[in-house]
Enzyme design. Structure first.
Site, PDB file in Angstrom:
ATOM      1  N   PRO A 186       0.422   3.568   7.257  1.00  0.00           N
ATOM      2  CG  PRO A 186      -0.377   1.368   7.380  1.00  0.00           C
ATOM      3  CD  PRO A 186      -0.080   2.669   8.013  1.00  0.00           C
ATOM      4  CB  CYS A 187       0.947   5.626   2.017  1.00  0.00           C
ATOM      5  SG  CYS A 187       2.197   4.397   1.295  1.00  0.00           S
ATOM      6  CD  GLN A 188      -0.807   0.095   1.795  1.00  0.00           C
ATOM      7  OE1 GLN A 188      -0.974   0.988   2.508  1.00  0.00           O
ATOM      8  NE2 GLN A 188      -0.375  -0.862   1.931  1.00  0.00           N
TER       9      GLN A 188
END
Length: 425
Positions: A123-125
């Site tokens: 996940p890249c948040q």
């Protein structure tokens, strides 16, 4: 070795865009690992589709779509395939407490087989510009910064020949580039070389100007002369309206259902891009062509935005709207918060936030009126990500939009998989 014997594990699998591209290129999944429950349900339904297609039993899948009731998961379909098919989807958060249990499950699934390739994107948040802006200083403490270390633990345990790691551009610069440098150091310690490039989806057959970092790694002692796969840039002669959306029936705001059979308005012979890209899929219908409801005030703004774009190719500046339509106090930033999908070319990047915000993905309605303007449907969003029309996303409309926005475009994933196959042969 025949390409359909190449095996892979998909980490942080989401709704399966990356995985779908590899399956299309002939690879066989051993396991998909994903924390989101709805995305796992989507992965199970897709695994059932692939099993039934290979077994010549696609009518079972067709009947599932035709009889599906909104609010139900895929249990009815999953019961019609062998249990090992859906057991390959492991619904778990990858972390210190869970990783050994996940390893045990993967070990059972793989049996005596080797793992040829590991794919996935944490996940890249925590790496994204929007995520960093939203979280401020807390971004430094976000545990998602560390997820690449668990990816490396899978490399260490399964020793695949190669790996593909996908992420946002921010991974190169987040925390002054430390996570990226650390990832490189860790994989090199395991005997892998890695290289990365920014890939633009529209240069590889996708009608979307999406930029993502694609890292490819390979065992140095096995592939001594190998370097990053040469993904040839392609021209994009197709456009959104004419080539991607034109065969779907018209919708007004709030029209359509998640569980509803949609007939095409044009034959495949008239839709060259959909045929070439595989987006029309294997069935003679699609689903999930549902549009969000929109209030009257927003529809007035949509009409102004669409008129401006269709007539002058100009984007709407929120601060210049008539005052009575302005409901946001902020008139200094996010002035492009109402954004029309470009009908004459490629779309701007589809992101997970599409789940919460249709204003940024307004359908380019020809001759717009207050009654006909809307934001894009679930199926249109899926097509922008090059998912085939026979792909069914499980969950609520919001959950489905999020799954689509987080995905890797299927056609881009397929092109990467095809190039990697050349070195594995």
């Amino acid at each position: 070795m025949n390409s359909n014997q190449y095996t892979f594990i998909d980490l942080f699998a989401g709704a399966g865009g990356l995985s779908e591209g590899f399956i299309r290129a002939g690879y066989t999944p051993i396991a998909h690992i994903e924390m989101n429950h709805e995305a796992c349900n989507t992965l199970k339904t897709r695994a059932a589709f692939h099993y039934l297609k290979a077994a010549g039993k696609l009518t079972v899948y067709e009947n599932y779509l035709k009889n599906k009731v909104e609010g139900t998961d895929g249990t009815e379909l999953w019961a019609k395939v062998p249990q090992y098919v859906t057991d390959a989807v492991i619904c778990a958060t990858i972390g210190e407490e869970t990783i050994n249990g996940i390893f045990s499950e993967v070990d059972k699934l793989k049996g005596g087989k080797n793992v040829d390739i590991i794919i996935g994107g944490p996940p890249c948040q925590a790496y994204s510009v929007a995520g960093r802006a939203r979280m401020g200083k807390n971004v430094e403490k976000d545990p998602r910064n560390e997820l690449y270390k668990y990816y490396v633990q899978f490399l260490k345990r399964y020793r695949p020949k190669m790996f593909v790691f996908e992420n946002v551009l921010g991974i190169l610069t987040a925390k002054r580039g430390e996570p990226f440098a650390d990832l490189k150091r860790l994989v090199e310690e395991l005997g892998y070389k890695m290289d990365c490039k920014v890939q633009v989806a529209s240069e590889h057959g996708v009608l979307q100007n999406r930029q993502r970092v694609i890292i490819v790694g390979w065992k140095e002692n096995e592939f001594k002369d190998y370097s990053y796969p040469s993904l040839a840039k392609e021209s994009m002669p197709y456009t959104i309206m004419k080539d991607l959306f034109a065969d779907l029936p018209q919708r007004k705001a709030g029209e359509g259902k998640l569980c509803e059979i949609i007939s095409y308005t044009k034959p495949l012979s008239e839709m060259e891009y959909l045929k070439k890209s595989g987006i029309r899929g294997t069935l003679n219908f699609t689903t999930q062509h549902v549009a969000r409801p929109t209030n009257d005030n927003d529809r007035q703004i949509y009409k102004i935005a669409v008129d401006l774009w269709l007539k002058d190719k100009q984007r709407l500046n929120y601060a210049k709207l008539p005052v009575h339509l302005q409901t946001h106090k902020n008139k200094k930033t996010f002035l492009n918060r109402f954004n029309v999908v470009n009908p004459f070319g490629c779309c701007h990047t589809v992101v997970a936030h599409i789940a919460m915000d249709g204003h940024y993905y307004i359908y380019p309605t020809p001759n717009p009126t207050i009654d006909t303007v809307r934001s894009i449907t679930v199926r249109e969003a899926a097509r922008l990500q090059s998912f085939p029309d026979d792909y069914f996303f499980e969950g609520s409309r919001t959950a489905v939009f999020k799954q689509i926005g987080n995905a890797v475009p299927v056609v881009l994933a397929y092109k990467i998989a095809e190039e990697i196959k050349k070195i594995l042969l």
